[in-house]
Design a protein around this motif. Structure first.
Motif, PDB file in Angstrom:
ATOM      1  N   ASP A   1      -3.151   2.009  -5.249  1.00 10.81           N
ATOM      2  CA  ASP A   1      -1.990   2.211  -4.628  1.00 10.81           C
ATOM      3  C   ASP A   1      -0.838   1.578  -5.292  1.00 10.81           C
TER       4      ASP A   1
ATOM      5  N   ARG B   1      -9.239   2.478  -5.702  1.00  4.97           N
ATOM      6  CA  ARG B   1      -7.642   2.323  -4.964  1.00  4.97           C
ATOM      7  C   ARG B   1      -7.049   1.876  -6.251  1.00  4.97           C
TER       8      ARG B   1
ATOM      9  N   HIS C   1      -2.289  -3.134  -3.535  1.00  5.98           N
ATOM     10  CA  HIS C   1      -3.406  -2.921  -3.297  1.00  5.98           C
ATOM     11  C   HIS C   1      -4.343  -2.614  -4.539  1.00  5.98           C
TER      12      HIS C   1
ATOM     13  N   HIS D   1      -6.494  -3.605   6.185  1.00  2.00           N
ATOM     14  CA  HIS D   1      -5.629  -2.974   5.202  1.00  2.00           C
ATOM     15  C   HIS D   1      -6.188  -3.189   3.781  1.00  2.00           C
TER      16      HIS D   1
ATOM     17  N   HIS E   1       0.931  -1.204  -0.032  1.00  2.00           N
ATOM     18  CA  HIS E   1       0.042  -0.012  -0.123  1.00  2.00           C
ATOM     19  C   HIS E   1       0.685   1.193  -0.005  1.00  2.00           C
ATOM     20  N   TRP E   2       0.156   2.366  -0.198  1.00  2.00           N
ATOM     21  CA  TRP E   2       0.672   3.578   0.111  1.00  2.00           C
ATOM     22  C   TRP E   2      -0.363   4.109   1.098  1.00  2.00           C
TER      23      TRP E   2
HETATM   24 ZN   LIG Z   1      -4.200   0.312   0.239  1.00  2.07          ZN
END
Ligand SMILES: [Zn+2]
Length: 196
Positions: free
Chosen positions: A158, A156, A132, A72, A36-37
């Motif tokens: 990421d 999303r 992600h 997450h 992720h970020w």
């Molecule tokens: Zn994420």
């Protein structure tokens, strides 16, 4: 948050190996590592991720139990380890903004992927290690939820881009359109090879 070394990350993954495999198997899959970020600021860490990586590549653990089920990655959290770069505040798909992933963060993430994969006995491939964004589009073939990644709703994305043409100074990686997940897995496998 506890600052940890790569060696400690590997040990934590090793300690959690059985529990993570058990959780994954109960959900009909193998363990996963999700990348992720945070879409937050440098230096800003979140308990939703097991591991947070700061601007300079320093690693922080939110828990010493990597088998803990944290929030997450939607519908994919059991038997999975979440790793996040503290960056990307205000990023959009054509400009990663003033706090893009740094080269130090990208290298550290590749090394952390390798350390966790070593501890969990995982191959570093898309079946086990996904951004992600890739997970959101179910690119491992597991229909965990309706797609919401860069190939569908783009809710999303990421690490889909580690650099954009608009901010090449800060983002030396993947300005040619190579996907971020491929860069990170490639680098992680490079680090794995160095171990011999
Ligand atoms: Zn994420």
């Amino acid at each position: 948050m506890q600052q940890v070394t790569l060696e400690q990350v590997k040990q934590m993954a090793s300690d959690a190996r059985q529990a993570i495999w058990d959780l994954a198997k109960q959900n009909g899959r193998e363990p996963k590592i999700y990348l992720h970020w945070s879409a937050g600021h440098y230096g800003q860490f979140f308990n939703d991720y097991h591991l947070n990586i700061d601007k300079d590549g320093t690693i922080y653990a939110s828990t010493d139990d990597l088998s803990a089920v944290l929030a997450h990655t939607y519908m994919r959290n059991s038997g999975a380890v979440g790793i996040s770069l503290a960056c990307a505040f205000g990023a959009n798909t054509s400009d990663l903004g003033a706090e893009p992933p740094t080269p130090a963060q990208i290298e550290a993430m590749a090394q952390v992927i390798n350390a966790v994969a070593d501890g969990l006995w995982l191959t570093i491939d898309k079946e086990h290690v996904m951004t992600h964004g890739e997970a959101a589009d179910n690119e491992d073939g597991l229909q965990a939820s309706d797609a919401y990644g860069p190939k569908s709703t783009c809710e999303r994305w990421d690490l889909e881009f580690l650099g954009t043409k608009e901010s090449p100074v800060y983002n030396p990686y993947a300005t040619d359109g190579t996907r971020g997940g491929d860069v990170l897995r490639g680098k992680a496998n490079w680090y794995r090879k160095q171990e011999g």
